[in-house]
Design a protein around this motif. Sequence first.
Motif, PDB file in Angstrom:
ATOM      1  N   GLY A 125       0.787  -1.223   0.000  1.00 22.49           N
ATOM      2  CA  GLY A 125       0.000   0.000   0.000  1.00 22.49           C
ATOM      3  C   GLY A 125       0.818   1.270   0.000  1.00 22.49           C
ATOM      4  N   PHE A 126       2.156   1.125  -0.052  1.00 21.72           N
ATOM      5  CA  PHE A 126       3.074   2.261  -0.163  1.00 21.72           C
ATOM      6  C   PHE A 126       3.084   3.149   1.074  1.00 21.72           C
ATOM      7  CE2 PHE A 126       1.682   1.077  -4.438  1.00 21.72           C
ATOM      8  CZ  PHE A 126       2.912   0.731  -5.006  1.00 21.72           C
ATOM      9  N   GLY A 127       2.961   2.539   2.253  1.00 22.76           N
ATOM     10  CA  GLY A 127       3.112   3.330   3.465  1.00 22.76           C
ATOM     11  C   GLY A 127       2.110   2.980   4.542  1.00 22.76           C
ATOM     12  N   GLU A 128       1.823   3.939   5.376  1.00 22.48           N
ATOM     13  CA  GLU A 128       0.896   3.782   6.487  1.00 22.48           C
ATOM     14  C   GLU A 128      -0.548   3.774   5.977  1.00 22.48           C
ATOM     15  OE1 GLU A 128       2.045   3.102   9.484  1.00 22.48           O
ATOM     16  OE2 GLU A 128       4.037   3.206   8.589  1.00 22.48           O
ATOM     17  N   PRO A 129      -1.539   3.529   6.858  1.00 20.72           N
ATOM     18  CA  PRO A 129      -2.930   3.453   6.391  1.00 20.72           C
ATOM     19  C   PRO A 129      -3.384   4.635   5.548  1.00 20.72           C
ATOM     20  CG  PRO A 129      -2.796   2.593   8.604  1.00 20.72           C
ATOM     21  CD  PRO A 129      -1.421   3.101   8.274  1.00 20.72           C
ATOM     22  N   MET A 130      -2.963   5.847   5.877  1.00 21.67           N
ATOM     23  CA  MET A 130      -3.346   6.991   5.050  1.00 21.67           C
ATOM     24  C   MET A 130      -2.763   6.870   3.643  1.00 21.67           C
ATOM     25  SD  MET A 130      -5.191   9.687   4.904  1.00 21.67           S
ATOM     26  CE  MET A 130      -5.525  10.123   6.612  1.00 21.67           C
TER      27      MET A 130
END
Length: 299
Positions: free
Chosen positions: A93-98
């Motif tokens: 997802g390319f990072g954290e939840p945001m």
Amino acid sequence: MLYSTTPAAEKRRLFRERLATGELLRFPGAFNPLSARLIERKGFEGVYISGAVLSADLGLPDIGLTTLSEVAGRGQQIARMTELPAIIDADTGFGEPMNVARTIQTLEDAGLAGAHIEDQVNPKRCGHLDGKAVVDEETALKRIRAAADARRDPHFLIMARTDIRAVDGLDAAIDRAKALVDAGADAIFPEAMRTLDEFDAVRRAVDVPILANMTEFGKSDLFSVDQLKNVGVNIVIWPVSLLRIAMGAADRALDTLLEEGHLTGRLGEMQHRADLYDLIDYEQYNRFDQDVFDFRIER
């Protein structure tokens, strides 16, 4: 001519309708837009866009080095060239939840029909290599909740991939799959299943579609479409197969050039110019030009 005539939202709607029938849908991996058009012409139900292929296309290993913009850009190039739905590999997802939320909306805008988000630790590894590590369940669920909450088109498929089978075993994979469905996953991608019985166990555990990854040289045996259909698999992908075949052919052709100085003996292995022009609809472009430039300037 040019791009698909079916709007992305309609592709998604039709894809979800067909997926709901329970039939097995075949999604070969496209390594470029032209190969996606060939997949469509041959009569397959969809196109898969592999993160490993996108990385390899850039000369990079599949360890999370690609960016969202690179993946979305290539995904758009492929998806818009075919009337078929395209599912893309969105890694973690390319990072954290945001970041996951932004990923989903960006892929929607790029015209994809769906994406899968995995539960590996970032930087991830190819799903069929040893030494993988997965995140804790809470982190995995946050990724899927963020993806499901962010989408604007309800027909965009949120698929959860779990790699935990290779780390903690089949029972852990089943437990993780159930939790991912509860978190909002529309489908489950159980990576690196070893047997048909394992696919069958996942199928019995969840009430959403499941995907089988038939990648060569991996952990899973290369089961046939009929075998997978018989255990209730809903989507099967061959993510890197066409790239592997194409690169193998290119390797042999270059050897021939070195040894013989020409490729005359390999003409029968090549796509003929006429077949290429037919695939890219060259004649339609010619007709378009003639229709546009059919005037004279009066003097």
